[in-house]
Write a protein that holds these residues in place. Structure first.
Motif, PDB file in Angstrom:
ATOM      1  N   LYS A 124       0.821  -1.206   0.000  1.00 33.91           N
ATOM      2  CA  LYS A 124       0.000   0.000   0.000  1.00 33.91           C
ATOM      3  C   LYS A 124       0.860   1.263   0.000  1.00 33.91           C
ATOM      4  N   LYS A 125       2.001   1.191   0.637  1.00 32.23           N
ATOM      5  CA  LYS A 125       2.929   2.328   0.593  1.00 32.23           C
ATOM      6  C   LYS A 125       3.471   2.522  -0.825  1.00 32.23           C
ATOM      7  N   ALA A 126       3.823   1.400  -1.458  1.00 33.40           N
ATOM      8  CA  ALA A 126       4.332   1.481  -2.833  1.00 33.40           C
ATOM      9  C   ALA A 126       3.276   2.049  -3.771  1.00 33.40           C
ATOM     10  N   TYR A 127       2.032   1.607  -3.604  1.00 37.39           N
ATOM     11  CA  TYR A 127       0.946   2.083  -4.456  1.00 37.39           C
ATOM     12  C   TYR A 127       0.746   3.590  -4.303  1.00 37.39           C
ATOM     13  N   LYS A 128       0.856   4.085  -3.091  1.00 41.63           N
ATOM     14  CA  LYS A 128       0.710   5.519  -2.841  1.00 41.63           C
ATOM     15  C   LYS A 128       1.803   6.307  -3.571  1.00 41.63           C
ATOM     16  N   ILE A 129       3.024   5.793  -3.533  1.00 41.06           N
ATOM     17  CA  ILE A 129       4.128   6.463  -4.230  1.00 41.06           C
ATOM     18  C   ILE A 129       3.911   6.417  -5.742  1.00 41.06           C
ATOM     19  N   ILE A 130       3.434   5.282  -6.250  1.00 41.75           N
ATOM     20  CA  ILE A 130       3.136   5.175  -7.684  1.00 41.75           C
ATOM     21  C   ILE A 130       2.122   6.237  -8.088  1.00 41.75           C
ATOM     22  N   GLN A 131       1.090   6.377  -7.295  1.00 40.11           N
ATOM     23  CA  GLN A 131       0.050   7.358  -7.610  1.00 40.11           C
ATOM     24  C   GLN A 131       0.611   8.774  -7.588  1.00 40.11           C
ATOM     25  N   GLU A 132       1.325   9.117  -6.528  1.00 34.78           N
ATOM     26  CA  GLU A 132       1.745  10.500  -6.325  1.00 34.78           C
ATOM     27  C   GLU A 132       2.945  10.903  -7.169  1.00 34.78           C
ATOM     28  N   ASN A 133       3.900  10.003  -7.337  1.00 41.68           N
ATOM     29  CA  ASN A 133       5.151  10.362  -8.010  1.00 41.68           C
ATOM     30  C   ASN A 133       5.160  10.068  -9.507  1.00 41.68           C
ATOM     31  N   ILE A 179       1.850   8.444 -11.610  1.00 43.43           N
ATOM     32  CA  ILE A 179       0.577   8.563 -12.327  1.00 43.43           C
ATOM     33  C   ILE A 179       0.118  10.015 -12.396  1.00 43.43           C
ATOM     34  N   GLU A 180       0.259  10.749 -11.316  1.00 43.86           N
ATOM     35  CA  GLU A 180      -0.194  12.142 -11.305  1.00 43.86           C
ATOM     36  C   GLU A 180       0.637  13.033 -12.227  1.00 43.86           C
ATOM     37  N   LYS A 181       1.803  12.578 -12.645  1.00 43.81           N
ATOM     38  CA  LYS A 181       2.644  13.359 -13.553  1.00 43.81           C
ATOM     39  C   LYS A 181       2.329  13.097 -15.022  1.00 43.81           C
ATOM     40  N   ILE A 239      12.775  11.913 -23.884  1.00 46.92           N
ATOM     41  CA  ILE A 239      12.008  10.787 -23.370  1.00 46.92           C
ATOM     42  C   ILE A 239      10.551  11.199 -23.173  1.00 46.92           C
ATOM     43  N   ASP A 240       9.645  10.381 -23.682  1.00 48.38           N
ATOM     44  CA  ASP A 240       8.211  10.566 -23.477  1.00 48.38           C
ATOM     45  C   ASP A 240       7.848   9.883 -22.159  1.00 48.38           C
ATOM     46  N   TYR A 241       7.824  10.654 -21.080  1.00 45.03           N
ATOM     47  CA  TYR A 241       7.563  10.071 -19.766  1.00 45.03           C
ATOM     48  C   TYR A 241       6.134   9.573 -19.631  1.00 45.03           C
ATOM     49  N   ASP A 242       5.189  10.187 -20.328  1.00 46.45           N
ATOM     50  CA  ASP A 242       3.828   9.647 -20.325  1.00 46.45           C
ATOM     51  C   ASP A 242       3.827   8.209 -20.821  1.00 46.45           C
ATOM     52  N   LEU A 243       4.513   7.971 -21.931  1.00 49.50           N
ATOM     53  CA  LEU A 243       4.571   6.629 -22.498  1.00 49.50           C
ATOM     54  C   LEU A 243       5.312   5.674 -21.582  1.00 49.50           C
ATOM     55  N   TYR A 247       5.917   5.827 -18.218  1.00 51.12           N
ATOM     56  CA  TYR A 247       5.212   5.527 -16.970  1.00 51.12           C
ATOM     57  C   TYR A 247       3.960   4.696 -17.218  1.00 51.12           C
ATOM     58  N   THR A 248       3.190   5.046 -18.239  1.00 48.36           N
ATOM     59  CA  THR A 248       1.949   4.321 -18.501  1.00 48.36           C
ATOM     60  C   THR A 248       2.240   2.873 -18.871  1.00 48.36           C
TER      61      THR A 248
END
Length: 281
Positions: A18-27, A29-31, A105-109, A111-112
């Motif tokens: 759950k800690k890892a998931y929170k970091i994924i979301q904040e660091n 996905i939100e970017k 680098i296309d960071y959207d591509l 990270y997604t």
């Protein structure tokens, strides 16, 4: 004999998943700037049933933060989120090297691709009553179906664009050097075919983000070794109860990660590692 109270999957995922998931979301996905891709991510992270047909049975419907990661590595509760976060962190480091060489680098591509690539494990992995991981898929490389072909099939069904599907396809197999006597990109195109995408991967498809994602996801042999060492430690601590031994392996991975446990074993040896972890349990 060591005894540890059995905890629920959700409770075990509190330690790391759950800690890892929170970091994924904040660091990460939100970017992501592309609104459509963020919506795809949300869909794949939370869907309760894929639209795609699957050749085998679905075994579970894990929350992403609770799901196990893999049989080869991170086979613990919260392992999927830990694995994806690790891939994202590796990818960031590699992307900085590329950028120093003037490569955009296309960071959207990037990270997604990484966030989506293993999401179907939520449906086809589970632990049995003795904490042995069950997988409803072919061995790698899949003859008919596995989590990788399923995510590609589901992306096609959900209307994901070609650019994103090709990128996710390439994360598992852009490097064919381990296979003899085959054409370039055979593994990627095999998955595109059994994933029913109707797409082909060629030399013109290659992007730096594909290489970065592939390399970031390719530490399974090392992390798998850490998992095996954790299993040996659990066997040393619990010798006469196979179920408790299996649970202890999953518990150690869920609480500390297999990489952490394996590192302590490498540094201190098994006896000292046992003394290190026992007070924390």
């Amino acid at each position: 004999m060591l005894h540890i109270d059995y905890k629920s999957p959700a409770d075990l995922a509190e330690f790391q998943g759950k800690k890892a998931y929170k970091i994924i979301q904040e660091n990460y996905i939100e970017k992501i700037v592309d609104k459509n891709w963020r919506e795809y991510i949300q869909l794949f992270l939370t869907m309760t049933k894929p639209k795609s047909s699957y050749k085998y049975n679905f075994l579970a419907r894990w929350d992403f933060s609770v799901a196990p990661g893999s049989g080869a590595h991170q086979a613990h509760f919260g392992g999927l989120a830990v694995h994806v976060l690790q891939d994202l962190e590796y990818a960031d480091a590699l992307a900085r090297v590329y950028e120093k060489r003037g490569i955009c680098i296309d960071y959207d591509l990037l990270y997604t691709t990484i966030v989506l690539h293993d999401t179907m494990k939520r449906f086809i992995y589970k632990f049995d009553d003795n904490y042995v991981l069950e997988k409803s898929e072919d061995d790698f490389i899949a003859k008919a179906a596995d989590h990788h072909s399923l995510v590609l099939q589901e992306m096609k069904r959900q209307g994901c664009d070609k650019k994103l599907i090709l990128s996710v396809a390439a994360i598992h197999g852009i490097d064919d050097v381990s296979l003899q006597g085959i054409k370039k990109f055979a593994v990627v195109n095999h998955y595109l075919a059994i994933g029913q995408t109707g797409l082909k991967y060629t030399a013109d498809s290659i992007r730096p983000e594909h290489t970065i994602a592939f390399l970031s996801d390719s530490d399974w042999y090392w992390s798998g070794q850490m998992q095996r060492q954790t299993e040996s430690l659990a066997g040393m601590l619990v010798k006469d109860d196979m179920r408790m031994k299996n649970y202890l392996r999953v518990y150690l991975g869920s609480r500390f990660t297999y990489e952490k446990v394996g590192t302590i074993i490498a540094e201190k040896g098994y006896q000292a590692a046992a003394k290190y972890f026992l007070p924390q349990m």
